[in-house]
Design a protein around this motif. Sequence first.
Motif, PDB file in Angstrom:
ATOM      1  N   UNK A 153       3.955  -2.420 -11.387  1.00 26.96           N
ATOM      2  CA  UNK A 153       4.873  -3.568 -11.453  1.00 26.96           C
ATOM      3  C   UNK A 153       6.117  -3.315 -10.606  1.00 26.96           C
ATOM      4  N   UNK A 154       6.543  -4.291  -9.849  1.00 25.65           N
ATOM      5  CA  UNK A 154       7.828  -4.224  -9.138  1.00 25.65           C
ATOM      6  C   UNK A 154       8.958  -4.414 -10.148  1.00 25.65           C
TER       7      UNK A 154
ATOM      8  N   UNK B 207       0.597  -4.963   8.014  1.00 26.48           N
ATOM      9  CA  UNK B 207      -0.529  -4.023   7.938  1.00 26.48           C
ATOM     10  C   UNK B 207      -0.478  -3.162   6.666  1.00 26.48           C
ATOM     11  N   UNK B 208       0.699  -3.118   6.028  1.00 29.04           N
ATOM     12  CA  UNK B 208       0.841  -2.318   4.799  1.00 29.04           C
ATOM     13  C   UNK B 208       0.714  -3.149   3.534  1.00 29.04           C
ATOM     14  N   UNK B 209       0.225  -4.374   3.658  1.00 29.41           N
ATOM     15  CA  UNK B 209       0.164  -5.293   2.510  1.00 29.41           C
ATOM     16  C   UNK B 209      -1.273  -5.721   2.244  1.00 29.41           C
ATOM     17  N   UNK B 210      -1.583  -5.834   0.947  1.00 26.31           N
ATOM     18  CA  UNK B 210      -2.800  -6.518   0.513  1.00 26.31           C
ATOM     19  C   UNK B 210      -2.381  -7.721  -0.325  1.00 26.31           C
ATOM     20  N   UNK B 211      -3.019  -8.842  -0.112  1.00 30.42           N
ATOM     21  CA  UNK B 211      -2.752 -10.041  -0.910  1.00 30.42           C
ATOM     22  C   UNK B 211      -3.875 -10.194  -1.928  1.00 30.42           C
ATOM     23  N   UNK B 212      -3.495 -10.223  -3.206  1.00 28.67           N
ATOM     24  CA  UNK B 212      -4.471 -10.398  -4.279  1.00 28.67           C
ATOM     25  C   UNK B 212      -4.131 -11.648  -5.079  1.00 28.67           C
ATOM     26  N   UNK B 213      -5.148 -12.196  -5.744  1.00 31.64           N
ATOM     27  CA  UNK B 213      -4.982 -13.488  -6.417  1.00 31.64           C
ATOM     28  C   UNK B 213      -4.370 -13.371  -7.806  1.00 31.64           C
ATOM     29  N   UNK B 214      -4.673 -12.296  -8.535  1.00 34.25           N
ATOM     30  CA  UNK B 214      -4.245 -12.219  -9.933  1.00 34.25           C
ATOM     31  C   UNK B 214      -3.606 -10.880 -10.255  1.00 34.25           C
TER      32      UNK B 214
ATOM     33  N   UNK C 224       0.820  -1.218   0.000  1.00 36.01           N
ATOM     34  CA  UNK C 224       0.000   0.000   0.000  1.00 36.01           C
ATOM     35  C   UNK C 224       0.852   1.267   0.000  1.00 36.01           C
ATOM     36  N   UNK C 225       1.964   1.245   0.739  1.00 39.27           N
ATOM     37  CA  UNK C 225       2.756   2.468   0.902  1.00 39.27           C
ATOM     38  C   UNK C 225       3.500   2.869  -0.370  1.00 39.27           C
ATOM     39  N   UNK C 226       3.909   1.890  -1.169  1.00 44.12           N
ATOM     40  CA  UNK C 226       4.671   2.196  -2.392  1.00 44.12           C
ATOM     41  C   UNK C 226       3.822   2.068  -3.655  1.00 44.12           C
ATOM     42  N   UNK C 227       2.694   1.353  -3.550  1.00 48.02           N
ATOM     43  CA  UNK C 227       1.819   1.196  -4.703  1.00 48.02           C
ATOM     44  C   UNK C 227       2.317   0.208  -5.734  1.00 48.02           C
ATOM     45  N   UNK C 228       3.171  -0.737  -5.309  1.00 49.75           N
ATOM     46  CA  UNK C 228       3.682  -1.737  -6.256  1.00 49.75           C
ATOM     47  C   UNK C 228       3.178  -3.122  -5.879  1.00 49.75           C
TER      48      UNK C 228
END
Length: 499
Positions: free
Chosen positions: A78-79, A60-67, A42-46
Amino acid sequence: MTATTQGSAMKSKLLRWSNDFMYQAILNHAQKYDGKFLTCVKSTGIYCLPSCPARKPLLKNIRFLATEQEAIAEGFRICKRCRPDLFYRGESVDENLFIEMLARIRSCPSSFSRVSSLAKSGGISTTKLNELIRLHAHLSPADLLNRERIKAACSALTHSSQRILDVGLAVGFESEASFHRQFSAHMAMTPHAWRLLNSSSEFALKLPDDFTPDYAWRYHLRDKDSLSEHLDKTGFTKALWVNGYPVVIHLQIDGHTANCRWTLPEEFIANSEQPVGVEIHRQVMRLLGLNTDVLGFRSNARQNKHMARLIESTSAIYVPMTANPFESLVWAIIGQQINLTFAATLRQALIKLAGPVIGQDGFRIHPSAKEISELEPHQLTDIRFSRSKAQYLIGVAKAVVTGALDLDQLEQGSAVVAERKLCELKGIGPWTARYTLMRGMGFADCVPVGDSGLYAALQQFYQLDSRPSTAETEQLMKPFSPFRTQATTCLWESLRNKS
């Protein structure tokens, strides 16, 4: 399974995994979960793969997405370190990492004073860095850095009037002594002598103490009646393609010095203002095999019983190369599935058919891709080429002429990419590609699987009851890594020594 169905399956699995479970997976850089979910910061947007080497944020700063589609839809980028976009396109992350790393080194070699700084720039460990560069460049990271620093120094010495010391420091060497030592070891001459190359018609190379030219002459004169190479008491004569023109060089070995002089054709002088010394130096270094790391190979033998046994009855072998990669590829195609004597006969016939005449005595230069691309298949079958071999050769030459196959670029990049690009061409298999990598591009860790001579040499070396298969050959050659090109050459030479 459709993309929608696959995405639904991933989401279903994601629901079964807790955030703590996935967080532990990314802390462990677990590659087995790549493609199973994405880490979106979330903090870096990557968004990243689970195996991404970057420092991990708090949960707490992470979202886990499937695709990947979800991540993009949510506005994540993109990282640039783990490149999930490449992963999902099925492209090699490591391959792209090497290519990008090589580009960074070449843009500013002085940026990397230590191997550790190179590893850090790629976000990988020094162990991973070593594996990556061994695989793609067939060098250690330190040797790759040195090679690129020397190349940058050569360019600066040629195109600027900077002091030699300033050139050395600018490309990353710590002292004048270190620069001179490394430059002389790589280029067989001092930086000052290099700077004078383009204003002369001759130069001298300082040869290693254990260098003998015998193996190089035998390699270049496989065809004893060659129309394009000549050896006599005065030395070795050959015509080289330089800036599109044939230039005749004469090499004379005098003790530990190789003296090279050349003559330029009148049309070259009239139509070209480009200096030639630097290019002739590059090709002469190839012809003599002076880019071979004999010292590294023999030092490794002290800890490797297989290498030690291989070299115990063999003098130092500097692996000679063809003047340019195309000449090696031509020889490899000609040599497919025929014996050496007949291959030499076909090569001579090809040179007589398409090689331009130089001078008054019928001396010729090996045809370039342009001359071969203009041939018709029947012209080659008329001189005993098989129809398929004729088509392969002309097809490859046309690919070079159109730019679809850039051999010089492949030589300066990844061995993995070079082998793949060559094998994509009709008529090119692993043996042809790897022989070209060895003799045309100078990669140090090649095994020309499918070579009958190598099979026979391995059978003799390991005292096997029968010749090894392709898979067995790969396995038997592993102990000689990362010097399998030199080991192959020594094994070939062991057959000659026995006979």
